[in-house]
Design a protein around this motif. Structure first.
Motif, PDB file in Angstrom:
ATOM      1  N   HIS A   1       0.884  -1.181   0.000  1.00  0.00           N
ATOM      2  CA  HIS A   1       0.000   0.000   0.000  1.00  0.00           C
ATOM      3  C   HIS A   1       0.910   1.216   0.000  1.00  0.00           C
ATOM      4  O   HIS A   1       1.849   1.289   0.806  1.00  0.00           O
ATOM      5  CB  HIS A   1      -0.852   0.041   1.273  1.00  0.00           C
ATOM      6  CG  HIS A   1      -1.830  -1.087   1.374  1.00  0.00           C
ATOM      7  ND1 HIS A   1      -3.074  -1.031   0.820  1.00  0.00           N
ATOM      8  CD2 HIS A   1      -1.721  -2.294   1.964  1.00  0.00           C
ATOM      9  CE1 HIS A   1      -3.709  -2.160   1.059  1.00  0.00           C
ATOM     10  NE2 HIS A   1      -2.916  -2.957   1.752  1.00  0.00           N
TER      11      HIS A   1
ATOM     12  N   GLU B   1      -4.264   7.071   0.981  1.00  0.00           N
ATOM     13  CA  GLU B   1      -3.686   5.966   0.223  1.00  0.00           C
ATOM     14  C   GLU B   1      -3.533   6.446  -1.210  1.00  0.00           C
ATOM     15  O   GLU B   1      -4.462   7.015  -1.789  1.00  0.00           O
ATOM     16  CB  GLU B   1      -4.576   4.725   0.291  1.00  0.00           C
ATOM     17  CG  GLU B   1      -4.030   3.610  -0.589  1.00  0.00           C
ATOM     18  CD  GLU B   1      -4.361   2.205  -0.108  1.00  0.00           C
ATOM     19  OE1 GLU B   1      -5.317   2.058   0.668  1.00  0.00           O
ATOM     20  OE2 GLU B   1      -3.644   1.272  -0.525  1.00  0.00           O
TER      21      GLU B   1
ATOM     22  N   SER C   1      -8.667   1.650   5.375  1.00  0.00           N
ATOM     23  CA  SER C   1      -8.472   0.486   6.259  1.00  0.00           C
ATOM     24  C   SER C   1      -8.135   0.924   7.697  1.00  0.00           C
ATOM     25  O   SER C   1      -7.168   1.647   7.936  1.00  0.00           O
ATOM     26  CB  SER C   1      -7.337  -0.382   5.698  1.00  0.00           C
ATOM     27  OG  SER C   1      -6.693  -1.077   6.727  1.00  0.00           O
TER      28      SER C   1
ATOM     29  N   ASP D   1      -6.998  -0.903  10.145  1.00  0.00           N
ATOM     30  CA  ASP D   1      -5.719  -1.481  10.590  1.00  0.00           C
ATOM     31  C   ASP D   1      -4.543  -0.626  10.117  1.00  0.00           C
ATOM     32  O   ASP D   1      -3.613  -0.338  10.871  1.00  0.00           O
ATOM     33  CB  ASP D   1      -5.536  -2.899  10.024  1.00  0.00           C
ATOM     34  CG  ASP D   1      -6.433  -3.876  10.746  1.00  0.00           C
ATOM     35  OD1 ASP D   1      -7.039  -3.470  11.758  1.00  0.00           O
ATOM     36  OD2 ASP D   1      -6.528  -5.031  10.288  1.00  0.00           O
ATOM     37  N   LEU D   2      -4.608  -0.247   8.823  1.00  0.00           N
ATOM     38  CA  LEU D   2      -3.512   0.554   8.277  1.00  0.00           C
ATOM     39  C   LEU D   2      -3.482   1.938   8.916  1.00  0.00           C
ATOM     40  O   LEU D   2      -2.407   2.463   9.241  1.00  0.00           O
ATOM     41  CB  LEU D   2      -3.642   0.691   6.757  1.00  0.00           C
ATOM     42  CG  LEU D   2      -3.275  -0.539   5.929  1.00  0.00           C
ATOM     43  CD1 LEU D   2      -3.447  -0.251   4.450  1.00  0.00           C
ATOM     44  CD2 LEU D   2      -1.845  -0.958   6.206  1.00  0.00           C
TER      45      LEU D   2
ATOM     46  N   VAL E   1       3.369   0.327   3.098  1.00  0.00           N
ATOM     47  CA  VAL E   1       3.114  -0.686   4.127  1.00  0.00           C
ATOM     48  C   VAL E   1       2.746  -1.958   3.374  1.00  0.00           C
ATOM     49  O   VAL E   1       1.933  -1.931   2.455  1.00  0.00           O
ATOM     50  CB  VAL E   1       1.944  -0.281   5.057  1.00  0.00           C
ATOM     51  CG1 VAL E   1       1.711  -1.367   6.096  1.00  0.00           C
ATOM     52  CG2 VAL E   1       2.228   1.053   5.734  1.00  0.00           C
ATOM     53  N   CYS E   2       3.361  -3.074   3.771  1.00  0.00           N
ATOM     54  CA  CYS E   2       3.119  -4.328   3.049  1.00  0.00           C
ATOM     55  C   CYS E   2       2.277  -5.286   3.892  1.00  0.00           C
ATOM     56  O   CYS E   2       2.815  -6.077   4.673  1.00  0.00           O
ATOM     57  CB  CYS E   2       4.449  -4.972   2.667  1.00  0.00           C
ATOM     58  SG  CYS E   2       4.210  -6.372   1.557  1.00  0.00           S
ATOM     59  N   SER E   3       0.959  -5.228   3.695  1.00  0.00           N
ATOM     60  CA  SER E   3       0.078  -6.136   4.442  1.00  0.00           C
ATOM     61  C   SER E   3       0.213  -7.566   3.924  1.00  0.00           C
ATOM     62  O   SER E   3       0.001  -8.520   4.675  1.00  0.00           O
ATOM     63  CB  SER E   3      -1.378  -5.705   4.300  1.00  0.00           C
ATOM     64  OG  SER E   3      -1.523  -4.370   4.681  1.00  0.00           O
TER      65      SER E   3
ATOM     66  N   THR F   1       2.815  -9.468   5.977  1.00  0.00           N
ATOM     67  CA  THR F   1       2.408  -9.901   7.320  1.00  0.00           C
ATOM     68  C   THR F   1       1.418 -11.059   7.208  1.00  0.00           C
ATOM     69  O   THR F   1       1.448 -11.999   8.002  1.00  0.00           O
ATOM     70  CB  THR F   1       1.816  -8.729   8.126  1.00  0.00           C
ATOM     71  OG1 THR F   1       0.952  -7.983   7.290  1.00  0.00           O
ATOM     72  CG2 THR F   1       2.878  -7.816   8.641  1.00  0.00           C
ATOM     73  N   GLY F   2       0.560 -11.006   6.181  1.00  0.00           N
ATOM     74  CA  GLY F   2      -0.385 -12.117   5.962  1.00  0.00           C
ATOM     75  C   GLY F   2       0.362 -13.407   5.652  1.00  0.00           C
ATOM     76  O   GLY F   2       0.009 -14.484   6.158  1.00  0.00           O
TER      77      GLY F   2
ATOM     78  N   ARG G   1       8.135  -5.024  11.300  1.00  0.00           N
ATOM     79  CA  ARG G   1       6.758  -5.487  11.079  1.00  0.00           C
ATOM     80  C   ARG G   1       6.745  -7.003  10.848  1.00  0.00           C
ATOM     81  O   ARG G   1       5.837  -7.708  11.289  1.00  0.00           O
ATOM     82  CB  ARG G   1       6.159  -4.745   9.879  1.00  0.00           C
ATOM     83  CG  ARG G   1       4.651  -4.824   9.812  1.00  0.00           C
ATOM     84  CD  ARG G   1       4.110  -3.715   8.925  1.00  0.00           C
ATOM     85  NE  ARG G   1       2.802  -4.032   8.373  1.00  0.00           N
ATOM     86  CZ  ARG G   1       1.656  -3.781   8.979  1.00  0.00           C
ATOM     87  NH1 ARG G   1       1.656  -3.235  10.169  1.00  0.00           N
ATOM     88  NH2 ARG G   1       0.516  -4.082   8.401  1.00  0.00           N
TER      89      ARG G   1
ATOM     90  N   ALA H   1       4.853  -9.632  13.156  1.00  0.00           N
ATOM     91  CA  ALA H   1       3.855 -10.533  12.556  1.00  0.00           C
ATOM     92  C   ALA H   1       4.166 -11.985  12.934  1.00  0.00           C
ATOM     93  O   ALA H   1       3.269 -12.759  13.270  1.00  0.00           O
ATOM     94  CB  ALA H   1       3.848 -10.374  11.039  1.00  0.00           C
TER      95      ALA H   1
END
Ligand SMILES: C[S@@+](CC[C@H](N)C(=O)[O-])C[C@H]1O[C@@H](n2cnc3c(N)ncnc32)[C@H](O)[C@@H]1O
Length: 351
Positions: free
Chosen positions: A143, A154, A173, A175-176, A193-195, A198-199, A264, A268
Motif C-alpha cells: 500500500h 492511500e 483500512s 488497521d492501516l 506498508v506491506c500487508s 504480514t499475511g 513489522r 507478525a
C-alpha cells in the motif's frame, strides 16, 4: 502493483521475459555465487537435524525459487553433508519460472535428489522443517501511503488522457490507519506498508509445527524505514539493471519492489505464534555459516576459480554491496537449538 506483477500472462512475474542475470533486470545472491547456498545449507542442515531428532520428516519449503539456482546449490550441499530433506517443496507464482526451475533442476541433479522436489500450489496446512525465501518479501504488493495536511491518504492509480496518474484518497483500512498514525509522519511524507507480507508470515506460522522460517531480503528496521529523511519511500522499479521510481512505464516488463520493514515482519511472526531467533545483516549471517572457510577450500592452484569466487563472495559480504542492506530474519517453533547463523553479532541488529 499486484496487476503489474501478477496479472496472468501479462504481469512481470507471470510472463516469460528473462528476469535474472546480465541479460535480465537484476541479479540475486544465489545467482552471484554457489557459496551463498552452500553457506546457507549449513544453517539448514542444523535445523533439519534438530527436526529429525524429534522423529519426524524434515522438509524444505522454498517460496519464490527464481531460476532454481538456490534450490540446486542447497540440495547438492545438503547431499554432501548427508542431510537431504525428505521433500524439497517449491511454491512459485510464476508458471514460466516454474518451468525454468523444473528444466534446470531435472537436468542438473542426480535422481536421488530430484525425486524429492515437489511444486506446490499453496502453502501446506502442516509443515515440519525449514521455510526459506530469498528476495520474495520485496516482490509482494504494498500500500502506498501519503501523509496529507489533515489526513492519511492511500495513493492509488487513476487514468487521465489515457495515461496512468497517481490519485490519492483518504486511507480507509482501520488497521492501516492505526499503524500509520503511530509513525507520526510529517506532511508530504510518502511511504509503503506491506500487508501481504504480514499475511504471508501469519499463514506460514500456522502451517509450521516444528522447525524454522528464514527470510532474506533488502530492508531495514522500522526506525530506519520510516526515518524522517526517507520522505519518498522505497518503491523502486528495475529494468535491465537500471533502477528508477516510475511504475507507469514498461508495465509488465519491469520489476516493481519495495524494501522490507523487518520490525513489522518480526511482530507478525511473533504475533502469529513463532519464536524470534534473530535478525542480522547478510554479511554476518554468511560469515557465521562459514562462507569464508568455504572459500579457503578452493585449491590455490585453481587461480581463475578462486579469483572469481573471491570477487563474488566480496559482493555478498561488502557493506557497499549486499552485505549490509540485505538482512536475514529467522523464527522457530518447538526447536531448542542455537542457530549457527546467529552465533556472532548483535542478533537483533537494532530491530
Ligand atoms: C526477485 S525473485 C527471487 C528469486 C530467487 N529466490 C532468488 O533469490 O534468485 C522473486 C521470486 O518470487 C516469486 N514470487 C513473487 N511473489 C510470490 C508469491 N506471492 N509467492 C511465491 N512466489 C512469489 C517470483 O516469481 C520469483 O521467483
Amino acid at each position: 502493483m499486484h496487476s503489474a506483477l501478477y496479472a496472468p500472462g501479462l504481469g512481470y512475474y507471470s510472463s516469460g521475459a528473462k528476469k535474472f542475470g546480465l541479460a535480465g533486470d537484476f541479479v540475486t545472491a544465489p545467482e552471484i555465487s554457489p557459496m551463498f547456498g552452500q553457506a546457507f545449507a549449513r544453517q539448514i542442515q542444523q535445523v533439519l537435524h534438530a527436526v529429525r531428532d524429534q522423529h519426524v520428516c524434515a522438509d524444505i519449503l522454498e517460496l519464490g525459487a527464481g531460476t532454481g539456482r538456490l534450490a540446486c546449490d542447497l540440495l547438492l550441499e545438503l547431499a554432501r553433508l548427508d542431510q537431504l530433506p525428505d521433500h524439497y517443496f517449491i511454491l512459485e507464482v510464476s508458471a514460466h519460472l516454474r518451468g525454468e526451475q523444473r528444466e534446470s533442476l531435472m537436468s542438473q541433479l542426480p535422481d536421488i535428489i530430484k525425486k524429492r522436489i515437489i511444486w506446490l500450489d499453496a502453502i501446506p496446512k502442516s509443515f515440519n522443517g525449514v521455510v526459506i525465501a530469498n528476495e520474495v518479501l520485496d516482490a509482494l504488493p504494498v500500500h502506498l501511503i501519503e501523509q496529507g495536511a489533515s489526513s492519511i491518504n492511500e495513493v492509488g492509480v487513476g487514468l487521465e488522457d489515457e495515461c496512468f496518474v497517481w490519485k490519492s484518497q483518504q486511507l480507509q483500512s482501520e488497521d492501516l490507519l492505526d499503524f500509520v498514525s503511530k509513525l507520526e509522519l510529517s506532511e508530504g511524507y510518502v511511504t509503503e506498508v506491506c500487508s501481504a507480507a504480514t499475511g504471508l508470515i501469519a499463514t506460514l506460522a500456522n502451517a509450521l509445527q516444528l522447525g524454522a522460517v528464514m527470510m532474506i531480503d533488502y530492508g531495514f528496521s522500522r526506525n530506519e524505514y520510516y526515518h524522517p529523511q526517507r520522505r519518498q519511500g522505497t518503491l523502486m522499479c528495475h529494468y535491465r539493471h537500471h533502477s528508477h521510481s516510475n511504475p507507469f512505464i514498461y508495465l509488465g516488463l519491469q520489476d516493481i519492489t519495495a524494501h522490507v520493514d523487518f520490525t513489522r515482519i518480526a511482530e507478525a511472526g511473533v504475533g502469529a505464534g513463532l519464536s524470534f531467533v534473530g535478525y542480522l545483516n547478510q554479511a554476518q549471517f554468511l560469515i557465521n555459516c562459514g562462507i569464508t572457510q568455504l572459500l579457503e577450500l578452493i585449491s590455490e592452484d585453481d587461480v581463475v576459480n578462486y579469483i572469481s569466487q573471491a570477487a563474488a563472495v566480496q559482493k555478498l559480504l561488502s557493506p557497499a554491496e549486499m552485505g549490509e542492506l540485505f538482512k536475514v530474519i529467522a523464527f522457530e517453533k518447538n526447536l531448542d537449538i542455537d542457530f549457527i547463523g546467529f552465533s556472532q553479532g548483535d542478533k537483533s541488529h537494532t530491530l
